[in-house]
Design a protein around this motif. Sequence first.
Motif, mmCIF file in Angstrom:
data_model
loop_
_atom_site.group_PDB
_atom_site.id
_atom_site.type_symbol
_atom_site.label_atom_id
_atom_site.label_comp_id
_atom_site.label_asym_id
_atom_site.label_seq_id
_atom_site.Cartn_x
_atom_site.Cartn_y
_atom_site.Cartn_z
ATOM 1 N N LEU A 159 0.816 -1.217 0.000
ATOM 2 C CA LEU A 159 0.000 0.000 0.000
ATOM 3 C C LEU A 159 0.848 1.266 0.000
ATOM 4 N N ASP A 188 -0.792 0.538 -10.464
ATOM 5 C CA ASP A 188 -1.360 -0.718 -9.995
ATOM 6 C C ASP A 188 -0.878 -1.883 -10.856
ATOM 7 N N LEU A 208 -6.325 -6.462 3.349
ATOM 8 C CA LEU A 208 -5.797 -5.734 2.200
ATOM 9 C C LEU A 208 -6.862 -5.628 1.115
ATOM 10 N N GLN A 209 -7.538 -6.725 0.838
ATOM 11 C CA GLN A 209 -8.594 -6.713 -0.169
ATOM 12 C C GLN A 209 -9.654 -5.663 0.186
ATOM 13 N N GLU A 255 -9.331 -3.022 2.063
ATOM 14 C CA GLU A 255 -8.726 -1.692 1.943
ATOM 15 C C GLU A 255 -8.681 -1.240 0.486
ATOM 16 N N LEU A 256 -8.279 -2.125 -0.409
ATOM 17 C CA LEU A 256 -8.224 -1.784 -1.824
ATOM 18 C C LEU A 256 -9.622 -1.459 -2.366
ATOM 19 N N ARG A 287 -9.855 0.708 -5.724
ATOM 20 C CA ARG A 287 -8.846 0.037 -6.551
ATOM 21 C C ARG A 287 -9.317 -1.388 -6.824
#
Length: 133
Positions: free
Chosen positions: A41, A48, A66-67, A69-70, A75
Amino acid sequence: MNRTPTIAIIDDDDGVRTSLSSLVRSLGHDVRTYGSAHEFLDDRGHGDPDCVITDIQMPQMSGEQLQAELIAAGRSLPMIFMTAFPAAATRNRVMAMGASAFLDKPVDGDAIARCLAAVLERRNTRRDPPPRG
């Protein structure tokens, strides 16, 4: 001219990162490796990647976190998850959130190759203009 796809590999295990990056490079892709989700990140110097391969269980931030957050940041990245601790509930959550694959460790090289080929084919299909007719 087509550019070489870039694959991000995120795993806190140095050996996994090294072997997986060698495999992905042998498939003809560019690779960026990260020892944590935060490191990925914080990498603002690159665009990307075309796909993320990430471990589920990592210190500080899991692959599942993480998924999320993206997604929250808008994203939309294809993600292939791998774990030494497969749990149906985790598999169901990440797949429901759009994961491309969920693989058990140790991950078979052929499985990674198949998953990457499918992800990149889908991305190319979405990017190609519709045929004229």
